[in-house]
Design a protein around this motif. Structure first.
Motif, PDB file in Angstrom:
ATOM      1  N   THR A   1       4.904   1.979  26.661  1.00  0.00           N
ATOM      2  CA  THR A   1       5.943   1.859  25.877  1.00  0.00           C
ATOM      3  C   THR A   1       6.834   0.212  26.258  1.00  0.00           C
ATOM      4  OG1 THR A   1       5.362   3.836  24.616  1.00  0.00           O
ATOM      5  CG2 THR A   1       7.737   1.734  23.870  1.00  0.00           C
TER       6      THR A   1
ATOM      7  N   GLU B   1      10.740  12.349  23.518  1.00  0.00           N
ATOM      8  CA  GLU B   1      11.726  11.660  22.863  1.00  0.00           C
ATOM      9  C   GLU B   1      12.386  10.435  23.444  1.00  0.00           C
ATOM     10  OE1 GLU B   1      13.612  12.901  19.115  1.00  0.00           O
ATOM     11  OE2 GLU B   1      12.686  14.077  19.459  1.00  0.00           O
TER      12      GLU B   1
ATOM     13  N   ASP C   1      12.083   7.278  19.161  1.00  0.00           N
ATOM     14  CA  ASP C   1      10.887   7.652  19.451  1.00  0.00           C
ATOM     15  C   ASP C   1      10.164   8.359  20.475  1.00  0.00           C
ATOM     16  OD1 ASP C   1      11.130   5.492  17.251  1.00  0.00           O
ATOM     17  OD2 ASP C   1      10.887   3.948  18.446  1.00  0.00           O
ATOM     18  N   THR C   2       8.917   8.163  20.329  1.00  0.00           N
ATOM     19  CA  THR C   2       8.181   9.078  21.087  1.00  0.00           C
ATOM     20  C   THR C   2       7.646   7.397  22.142  1.00  0.00           C
ATOM     21  OG1 THR C   2       7.348  10.981  19.831  1.00  0.00           O
ATOM     22  CG2 THR C   2       5.988  10.482  22.147  1.00  0.00           C
ATOM     23  N   VAL C   3       7.773   7.556  23.160  1.00  0.00           N
ATOM     24  CA  VAL C   3       7.566   7.159  23.991  1.00  0.00           C
ATOM     25  C   VAL C   3       6.448   7.069  25.618  1.00  0.00           C
ATOM     26  CG1 VAL C   3       9.428   5.137  23.863  1.00  0.00           C
ATOM     27  CG2 VAL C   3      10.188   7.526  25.284  1.00  0.00           C
TER      28      VAL C   3
ATOM     29  N   ALA D   1      11.673  -0.202  22.737  1.00  0.00           N
ATOM     30  CA  ALA D   1      11.782   1.164  21.632  1.00  0.00           C
ATOM     31  C   ALA D   1      13.732   1.593  21.201  1.00  0.00           C
ATOM     32  CB  ALA D   1      11.732   2.291  23.310  1.00  0.00           C
ATOM     33  N   HIS D   2      13.515   2.805  20.123  1.00  0.00           N
ATOM     34  CA  HIS D   2      14.293   2.861  19.311  1.00  0.00           C
ATOM     35  C   HIS D   2      14.502   4.345  19.382  1.00  0.00           C
ATOM     36  CE1 HIS D   2      14.368  -0.856  17.700  1.00  0.00           C
ATOM     37  NE2 HIS D   2      13.546  -0.527  16.576  1.00  0.00           N
TER      38      HIS D   2
END
Length: 698
Positions: free
Chosen positions: A46, A120, A55-57, A51-52
């Motif tokens: 990711t 997360e 989010d799952t990264v 990414a926010h």
């Protein structure tokens, strides 16, 4: 003489191996059929900048710092440097935070280590962080995963990494040859091996939504196979039973059945007459009846059971009636004695609380045949109880007995059938349930049963109004109770626990009893709960039945069987904690007389979505079949059926609310396979059910 060979002691199982056994994952095919709950995408990294929070990264970086902090609590803090746009470790940083950690964590996350992490993303005090990510060490340039990573149902003793390896090994070893003829399969589904391979290791281009919603063709193959195995097993059980012999029981003209009908203080409903005729038609055949009698609360199942018992006794055989609790068994016993004793029928009473000389006398009456009807709890099937001629067994609320008790009942019936006979005769079996079974569920779970339904309530039953209030309206409810008692009515007040629980803020029965006694001076308030001695329970119920107590504070021991026509108010505290079927059963304790009845559901917020749906269903309908349909929607079939298989749901993959077409196809195919391809049918049953086949008969 040479020394005898010695057997090496078995190597003790590791904790993960024991956990595999506990989950029933003992065969390669069991592991292959242990399908993922969900998937994680570790096929690509990711970009952190896009990414926010939330989010799952999936990220890769190099550990720049790893230390243990002691404040505010002991935790492992790891600082990870992530690559910049050129692929070199740059200024982008990420904190990994572990509150629970082991030396192995510190070893893998040592300074300089290259790791991939997944979790997360959130904003912490010192920047972006992940709490308790999954992680593993990787070599520079190590290729990404080619398939989505499965996440399996597991237990605390069984790490995902261990389970993934075990499942992959089982999938590789399992015999997954195509045993079903192509013409019986749903159109367009893959082979079983292809389906399982895809479900365990889907490629990134596989439609994730179709996988998660179980609509992918691979899922259709699995669900059809499961439904077919279950239908084959049930149909086979039905056919095996049809080959057994049973006494042909026929009522004599002018005999016990007609005499019983003449002394009953009421007329049978049309539904009761129809169902009694269905049962009588079964009893006269020389094959054992295996029938489920279902009817809503108060539909009059006991009198139908009495008529069936009368047929058996008229033909010279004994009848046993078994109920899951002493209160319910005693309700049956009182009614049956009231109806049958004037006709010269002696009834024996057997429960766990009846001991010593009184029990010995009852057992002698059963063994001699003097007692034509035997009523009780599971004590009826204990080894020291020997019947002279058992022709019919009636099991009330059979789903509330444990699996072991139901299997013991089958063993006992077989034992009685073979006693003193050159050609063993199997007793007829009638099961009763006040929890109506939705049609699709009956087609699946009770495919080996004939089902009779009482769909008509006796005349004179008053409708029950259901009201839902927040717990802060408790005082006005108590005032309403005072008013109703003043009018001559009686009241149930149900609470869910006996003792205080720190986890659940619930009022206990004892405290509620004290509060209501203080709030209702001059009114008799009784207390009934499961930890009381049977004699004490019976005494309290007798006082309430005789209206010497006007309010009965009780736990769910009153859920089934209690019949006090003068009780017209039911208050259920913490109604959000009860299941929908249980709420409906409790509500059925009122509305049994001529006075309009009310059920008050007191809830404590905030309500979950499930709790809200349950209370809405209770307020909107009193129809037990509609309640059952909604309960099935809310809970799913496995939970709806309770402990039919010691917590192991009969269907793991198929959803009866969505897969009706697959179920219909499996029902159509099963008889043809058993008749035309019996070896294939047996192989299908063994593959899917293995050691669970005996439990399916419970």
């Amino acid at each position: 003489m040479p020394p005898e060979p010695t057997t090496a002691p078995a190597k003790p199982l590791s904790a993960p191996q024991r956990a595999l056994q506990k989950l029933g994952l003992t065969r390669d095919i069991d592991l292959a059929l242990h399908l993922p709950l969900r998937y994680e995408d570790e096929t690509r990294l990711t970009p952190l900048l896009s990414a926010h929070e939330g989010d799952t990264v999936h990220l890769e970086g190099i550990v720049r710092e790893s230390r243990i902090e002691l404040r505010p609590r002991r935790q492992l803090i790891v600082k990870l440097a992530l690559p910049d746009d050129d692929g070199e470790p740059g200024l982008q940083g990420l904190i990994l935070r572990f509150v629970n950690f082991y030396p192995s964590h510190q070893k893998t996350l040592a300074v300089g280590a290259r790791v991939r992490v997944r979790g997360e993303l959130r904003h912490g005090f010192f920047g972006r962080e992940i709490v308790h990510p999954s992680f593993r060490a990787v070599a520079p340039g190590e290729p990404m995963a080619q398939a989505l990573t499965p996440v399996y149902p597991t237990s605390a003793q069984l790490p995902q990494a261990y389970l993934r390896k075990a499942v992959a090994a089982g999938l590789a070893r399992a015999r997954l040859d195509e045993i079903l003829p192509p013409q019986v399969l749903p159109r367009g589904v893959p082979t079983l091996r292809e389906a399982l391979q895809l479900l365990h290791h889907p490629t990134p281009d596989t439609g994730l939504q179709a996988l998660q919603e179980r609509e992918h063709p691979a899922w259709l193959r699995i669900k059809f196979e499961e439904l077919l195995a279950q239908q084959l097993s049930q149909l086979q059980s039905q056919r095996e039973r049809a080959r057994l012999r049973a006494p042909a029981l026929k009522a004599a003209p002018g005999g016990l059945v007609e005499r019983l009908l003449a002394v009953l203080p009421f007329q049978l409903t049309g539904a009761q007459r129809r169902v009694a005729e269905e049962i009588a038609a079964d009893l006269v055949r020389p094959q054992p009846m295996h029938r489920l009698l279902q009817g809503d609360v108060g539909s009059g199942k006991t009198v139908v059971a009495a008529l069936a018992a009368a047929v058996a006794m008229d033909a010279g055989w004994q009848c046993a009636l078994m109920a899951p609790t002493e209160i319910l068994a005693e309700q049956h016993f009182r009614k049956l004695v009231q109806w049958l004793q004037p006709l010269g029928i002696e009834t024996a009473w057997l429960t766990g609380s009846r001991k010593g000389k009184a029990r010995a006398e009852m057992i002698d009456k059963v063994a001699s045949g003097a007692a034509k009807l035997v009523v009780g709890t599971h004590a009826v099937i204990q080894d020291d109880v020997v019947f002279a001629r058992l022709g019919l067994a009636v099991i009330d609320e059979q789903h509330r007995f444990g699996v072991a008790q139901r299997l013991e009942l089958r063993r006992k019936l077989a034992l009685e059938a073979g006693r003193g006979s050159s050609q063993p005769l199997e007793p007829h079996l009638l099961m009763m349930s006040a929890t109506p079974i939705p049609r699709t569920l009956a087609m699946t779970y009770f495919a080996d049963l004939d089902v009779s339904t009482l769909d008509e309530l006796p005349p004179g039953r008053t409708p029950i109004v259901t009201r839902v209030f927040s717990a802060d309206r408790r005082d006005p409810v108590i005032e309403r109770v005072r008013d109703e008692v003043g009018k001559g009515s009686q009241v149930y007040w149900v609470v869910p626990l006996i003792e205080e629980s720190e986890a659940l803020d619930l009022r206990n029965a004892t405290e509620t009893h004290e509060q209501l006694s203080a709030a209702l001076p001059g009114i008799g308030v009784g207390l009934l709960h499961g930890r009381m001695k049977p004699a004490d329970k019976a005494a309290v119920m007798a006082e309430f039945t005789a209206n010497r107590l006007q309010v009965l504070v009780a736990t769910t021991v009153i859920e089934v069987g209690v019949d006090v026509p003068n009780a017209s108010v039911m208050v259920i505290e913490h109604a959000e904690r009860f299941g929908l079927a249980q709420l409906h059963q409790l509500r059925g304790r009122v509305g049994r007389g001529a006075v309009a009845s009310v059920c008050v559901l007191l809830y404590t917020g905030p309500l979950s979505q499930t709790g809200r749906e349950r209370l809405r269903a209770m307020a909107e309908t009193t129809d037990g079949f509609e309640i059952a349909r909604r309960d099935l929607e809310i809970r799913g079939p496995g939970e709806f059926m309770g402990a039919r298989q010691s917590g192991d749901a009969l269907l793991r993959f198929a959803d009866l609310a969505q897969d009706g077409d697959l179920l219909a196809q499996a029902r159509e195919v099963a008889p043809w396979l058993l008749d035309e391809q019996p070896a294939i049918a047996q192989a299908q049953i063994r593959r899917w059910l293995g050691g669970r086949m005996e439990f399916l008969k419970a």
